[in-house]
Structures are given as structure tokens and as C-alpha cells.
Design a protein around this motif. Structure first.
Motif, PDB file in Angstrom:
ATOM      1  N   TYR A 168       0.839  -1.202   0.000  1.00 45.37           N
ATOM      2  CA  TYR A 168       0.000   0.000   0.000  1.00 45.37           C
ATOM      3  C   TYR A 168       0.878   1.257   0.000  1.00 45.37           C
ATOM      4  CZ  TYR A 168      -3.498   3.451   1.181  1.00 45.37           C
ATOM      5  OH  TYR A 168      -4.307   4.559   1.156  1.00 45.37           O
ATOM      6  N   TYR A 169       1.844   1.295   0.916  1.00 43.33           N
ATOM      7  CA  TYR A 169       2.688   2.496   0.991  1.00 43.33           C
ATOM      8  C   TYR A 169       3.628   2.591  -0.209  1.00 43.33           C
ATOM      9  CZ  TYR A 169       1.012   3.986   5.510  1.00 43.33           C
ATOM     10  OH  TYR A 169       0.212   4.459   6.535  1.00 43.33           O
ATOM     11  N   THR A 170       3.961   1.458  -0.812  1.00 42.99           N
ATOM     12  CA  THR A 170       4.706   1.499  -2.070  1.00 42.99           C
ATOM     13  C   THR A 170       3.866   2.195  -3.148  1.00 42.99           C
ATOM     14  OG1 THR A 170       5.854  -0.563  -1.522  1.00 42.99           O
ATOM     15  CG2 THR A 170       5.860   0.111  -3.830  1.00 42.99           C
ATOM     16  N   ALA A 171       2.581   1.827  -3.196  1.00 43.47           N
ATOM     17  CA  ALA A 171       1.670   2.471  -4.158  1.00 43.47           C
ATOM     18  C   ALA A 171       1.510   3.958  -3.840  1.00 43.47           C
ATOM     19  CB  ALA A 171       0.312   1.775  -4.131  1.00 43.47           C
ATOM     20  N   TYR A 172       1.449   4.300  -2.552  1.00 48.51           N
ATOM     21  CA  TYR A 172       1.339   5.714  -2.136  1.00 48.51           C
ATOM     22  C   TYR A 172       2.519   6.519  -2.674  1.00 48.51           C
ATOM     23  CZ  TYR A 172       2.090   9.728   0.958  1.00 48.51           C
ATOM     24  OH  TYR A 172       2.348  10.984   1.455  1.00 48.51           O
ATOM     25  N   LEU A 173       3.736   6.018  -2.463  1.00 54.08           N
ATOM     26  CA  LEU A 173       4.923   6.738  -2.926  1.00 54.08           C
ATOM     27  C   LEU A 173       4.974   6.787  -4.451  1.00 54.08           C
ATOM     28  CD1 LEU A 173       7.543   5.316  -0.405  1.00 54.08           C
ATOM     29  CD2 LEU A 173       6.517   7.595  -0.402  1.00 54.08           C
ATOM     30  N   HIS A 174       4.554   5.702  -5.101  1.00 47.38           N
ATOM     31  CA  HIS A 174       4.551   5.679  -6.568  1.00 47.38           C
ATOM     32  C   HIS A 174       3.572   6.718  -7.127  1.00 47.38           C
ATOM     33  CE1 HIS A 174       4.386   4.260 -10.708  1.00 47.38           C
ATOM     34  NE2 HIS A 174       3.068   4.151 -10.578  1.00 47.38           N
ATOM     35  N   LEU A 175       2.363   6.748  -6.568  1.00 45.29           N
ATOM     36  CA  LEU A 175       1.360   7.682  -7.067  1.00 45.29           C
ATOM     37  C   LEU A 175       1.770   9.124  -6.825  1.00 45.29           C
ATOM     38  CD1 LEU A 175      -1.874   5.814  -5.930  1.00 45.29           C
ATOM     39  CD2 LEU A 175      -1.098   6.158  -8.279  1.00 45.29           C
ATOM     40  N   ARG A 176       2.458   9.347  -5.731  1.00 43.40           N
ATOM     41  CA  ARG A 176       2.874  10.717  -5.430  1.00 43.40           C
ATOM     42  C   ARG A 176       4.027  11.160  -6.318  1.00 43.40           C
ATOM     43  NH1 ARG A 176       2.250  14.451  -1.294  1.00 43.40           N
ATOM     44  NH2 ARG A 176       3.955  15.960  -1.269  1.00 43.40           N
ATOM     45  N   LEU A 177       5.005  10.276  -6.494  1.00 39.81           N
ATOM     46  CA  LEU A 177       6.200  10.667  -7.231  1.00 39.81           C
ATOM     47  C   LEU A 177       6.023  10.570  -8.745  1.00 39.81           C
ATOM     48  CD1 LEU A 177       8.877   8.914  -4.987  1.00 39.81           C
ATOM     49  CD2 LEU A 177       8.293  11.337  -5.044  1.00 39.81           C
ATOM     50  N   SER A 178       5.284   9.550  -9.205  1.00 38.18           N
ATOM     51  CA  SER A 178       5.165   9.331 -10.649  1.00 38.18           C
ATOM     52  C   SER A 178       3.902   9.923 -11.251  1.00 38.18           C
ATOM     53  CB  SER A 178       5.201   7.823 -10.951  1.00 38.18           C
ATOM     54  OG  SER A 178       6.397   7.253 -10.494  1.00 38.18           O
ATOM     55  N   ARG A 179       2.823   9.955 -10.470  1.00 35.45           N
ATOM     56  CA  ARG A 179       1.551  10.431 -11.004  1.00 35.45           C
ATOM     57  C   ARG A 179       1.168  11.819 -10.486  1.00 35.45           C
ATOM     58  NH1 ARG A 179      -1.420   6.297 -13.391  1.00 35.45           N
ATOM     59  NH2 ARG A 179       0.098   4.785 -14.212  1.00 35.45           N
ATOM     60  N   GLY A 180       1.985  12.367  -9.609  1.00 32.36           N
ATOM     61  CA  GLY A 180       1.728  13.723  -9.131  1.00 32.36           C
ATOM     62  C   GLY A 180       0.534  13.855  -8.208  1.00 32.36           C
TER      63      GLY A 180
END
Length: 422
Positions: A371-383
């Protein structure tokens, strides 16, 4: 050794009351700044410093309790739910001290301290006796695995507190549009959950102070590998009136409460966690008392709780809160990765000769990490910034708490080491 353990318990209570006092002091810091007609910034600096010192004294007392219990008990006190949850609360305060040292935002204390108070109070529900370590826990990896997991989750908890503060800052309860109303409803749901947590404390400690007790005899059917069926009778003691009694049980002895002579309902058979019936009964009581308390609060303030808190946050920059929440979670994520996955798998191999066994706690630790991996991905890659990011952080901590508490209620696994005393 008993004297040292008694001292540890006394200092732990001191820490609890200092946390409560720190929360009240932070409330006076923020509310007083809005009410004073003089220099609000001077008021915040003065009372914020006092609040921080009180919180720091609470942390010092908590650490003293932890160290003396370690010396008196002969092993690191993180081996059962009482010890782990109290240690987790101490790590949250440590993470808060680190966060405050970096960002100097007093309002973060107003949201972190009540979270710590609730977790400390939750820890007090469990049996507090020092228990001998079972063979699987007699390893140096107990110190490494549990401490890093708790520290990582503590930073995730502070990230949650800042994200909740961010939501209360950016959701304006004066707006009337459909999107605004939807955000307002979900924020108020979070406030209801917070009040239910308070209802949990009221129900547990209220009935405990009244000395309520109910005893059930529960029949458990076991089937051996050879297909032989056997029945065992266990005694289950409740400290709260049994809205839900244990599955397949009957009353042995029960104190009177509102004419209740037996449980109103039977706990579902699929709840097979450690003391699942008692825990589920406690949750139901918490929801009932919490909703009653929420209704009383709404009658008194005559508006949503979020609408009352929102004006207190107007001095905070939502972009700053968004960045703080992200950075704190970014600190907790690698620590949790080490403790919850890497160190956990090493210890699992040493204890059970396998790295992974799909134990419920292992599965939910993996879900938390993903979940937190997805959180960081969405924040860094998807803005994903702002409100989206804040909601992800809030929901993430709910996943963390289910991993810590909910798994023990519903499921049975190798990580179920402690019962609950209510």
C-alpha cells in the motif's frame, strides 16, 4: 525484581497522564492563539514550548518505564500486545519529537498526542504481567524485528496525523458544492471514528471500574489429523456485558446489567482470532458508546466536529502539511521495509525454517508495504498531491492498525501471542 516492575508500571502511568496533559496544553496553545487579543505568535511560542516540554517529559517517563521493565523482566518488553502497543506509543512520541525538531509546527502535537493517549490506553487493556518468552521469541531478532517495525509504523502514524490535519485544513465546511459536501462527509466519518476510539476507552475502563464480570463455558470441537473428534471446554471471562457471547457457549456466572442474563447474540463462528468473542464484544460496545458520545457532542456544538476544528488550522499552509506528511512517511517506509519484511523473513527462517509461510500477520504486513509502495509511486510518478495524497496517508494508517489489531480479532496465526482482558 518485583519492586522494579512495580516502579515501571507507576512510571508508565505518569507517562500516560503527562501525554494527556500535553494534549490539553496543545489545545490551549492553539485555541488560546485565536482567542487572545494580544500577540498570537507570542502566545503560541510560550504555550507551545510548555506543551512540548510536557510531551518530552512524558516520553522520558515512558522510556524509563520501558528500560526498568526490560531489566526487571529479563528480556526486551515487546513480546505481547501490552508490551508492543506501549512500545509502539513510545515510538510515535519519538517520531513526533523528530518531526517537531525539524518543522516546529505545534499543531502537529495536537493531533499526535491524542493518538498516543489512545494507543497507551489500548495497551492497558491487555494483561500486564511479565510473561516468559515462548521458544520462537527467544532470539536476538526479537529486538531487531519488533523495534524496527514499531519505529517504521510510528513515522507512518505521525504522517497520518499530519495528513488528517491537512484534510481538516483544506476541507472547508462552509462550501455547499457536491464535491465539497462529499469531502466534508468523509472527514466527519474520520471524526466519528476518533470519537468511537474514545468510546472504547470509556466502555473498557468504565465497566472495569464498576467491577463487572461475566463468565461463560465454551465448548470447542477439535479434529485431529487422524480424523478423531474431541471436545474441550474453556472458561471465557468478560469484563463488559455480553452483547455478543462466545460461540457455542453458555453462562456460568454473570453480574446483572440492565436485566441482561445472557448474551443477546452469538459471536460468528468464523471469528477465530485470539479471544475473538471478547474483542468483538468490546468493539460493539465501543461503537455504541462512541455513537452516543458523538450524538451528545453534536447536540452541544450544533455543527460537525470537523467544522469546529477547521478554523483552528487556518494558520497552517496546506502545501507545507502535504510535504511534511510525505517526508515523514518517506522516513517510515524504508524502516518498516527492513523490520516488517527483511528482518521478519530472516527471523522466520531461523525460527520456522522458512522465509515465508502466508501467516495472516505476514500477509497483512506485505499488504501494508504494498500500500505504501503504491502511495509513494502515485505521489512521485503520477503527481498525487494535496487532498488525494492526504487521503492515501489516512487510509494507509487504517491498514496499519488492522494489521496490528484487526488480524488478531478475525484470524489465527503464529503471531498471536496475547489475549485481552475485557
Amino acid at each position: 525484581m518485583n519492586a522494579l516492575l512495580n516502579f515501571s508500571s507507576d512510571v508508565f502511568l505518569v507517562a500516560f497522564f503527562l501525554y494527556c496533559l500535553g494534549f490539553i496544553s496543545y489545545g490551549m496553545t492553539i485555541a488560546g492563539a485565536r482567542l487572545t487579543k494580544r500577540d498570537p505568535e507570542k502566545h503560541i511560542r510560550k504555550w507551545g514550548r510548555i506543551s512540548y516540554v510536557i510531551s518530552l517529559l512524558g516520553l522520558i517517563s515512558h522510556a524509563t518505564s520501558f528500560i526498568t521493565r526490560w531489566i526487571g523482566g529479563g528480556h526486551i518488553p515487546t513480546s505481547n500486545m501490552y508490551e508492543f502497543m506501549s512500545f509502539f506509543a513510545m515510538m510515535i512520541m519519538l517520531a513526533f519529537v523528530v518531526t517537531f525538531a525539524i518543522y516546529r509546527k505545534h499543531l502537529i502535537g495536537l493531533f499526535t498526542l491524542p493518538l498516543t493517549v489512545i494507543i497507551v490506553a489500548y495497551a492497558m487493556v491487555f494483561p500486564q504481567e511479565v510473561q516468559p518468552l515462548i521458544p520462537a521469541l527467544q532470539s536476538p531478532w526479537l529486538k531487531i524485528h519488533v523495534t524496527t517495525v514499531a519505529l517504521g509504523e510510528a513515522f507512518l502514524a505521525v504522517g497520518f496525523a499530519v495528513a488528517l490535519l491537512q484534510l481538516l485544513r483544506i476541507v472547508d465546511f462552509r462550501e455547499k458544492g457536491p464535491r465539497a459536501r462529499r469531502s466534508q462527509r468523509w472527514v466527519e466519518v474520520l471524526m466519528v471514528i476518533a470519537v468511537i476510539m474514545v468510546g472504547y476507552l470509556i466502555s473498557v475502563f468504565g465497566f472495569r471500574a464498576a467491577g463487572y464480570e461475566a463468565t461463560f463455558l465454551q465448548e470447542n470441537v477439535h479434529i485431529s489429523n487422524a480424523g478423531v473428534e474431541s471436545t474441550e471446554t474453556d472458561t471465557v471471562v468478560y469484563k463488559l456485558p455480553p452483547i455478543f457471547k462466545p460461540y457455542n457457549s453458555h453462562v456460568q456466572e454473570m453480574d446483572s446489567f440492565l436485566g441482561l442474563k445472557d448474551g443477546l447474540f452469538e459471536t460468528p463462528h468464523w471469528m477465530k482470532g485470539v479471544d475473538a468473542a471478547r474483542k468483538w464484544n468490546t468493539i460493539v460496545w465501543s461503537i455504541i458508546i462512541g455513537l452516543i458520545l458523538y450524538a451528545l457532542i453534536r447536540v452541544i456544538i450544533r455543527k460537525p466536529i470537523g467544522a469546529v476544528i477547521h478554523p483552528l488550522t487556518r494558520g497552517m499552509d496546506p502545501d507545507d502539511l502535504d510535504e511534511i506528511s510525505y517526508r515523514i512517511i518517506a522516513i517510515g517506509y524504508p524502516i518498516f521495509t527492513l523490520g516488517g519484511l527483511v528482518f521478519a523473513m530472516i527471523w522466520a527462517y531461523l525460527a520456522w525454517s522458512r522465509f515465508w509461510g502466508w501467516d495472516p500477520k505476514e500477509v497483512w504486513a506485505l499488504i501494508t508495504w504494498l500500500y505504501y509502495t503504491a502511495y509513494l509511486h502515485l505521489r512521485l510518478s503520477r503527481g498525487w498531491h494535496g487532498e488525494k495524497s492526504a487521503w492515501l496517508a489516512v487510509i494507509g494508517f487504517i491498514v496499519v492498525m488492522f494489521t496490528l489489531v484487526g488480524v488478531n480479532l478475525v484470524l489465527v496465526g503464529l503471531h498471536s501471542y496475547a489475549g485481552v482482558d475485557n
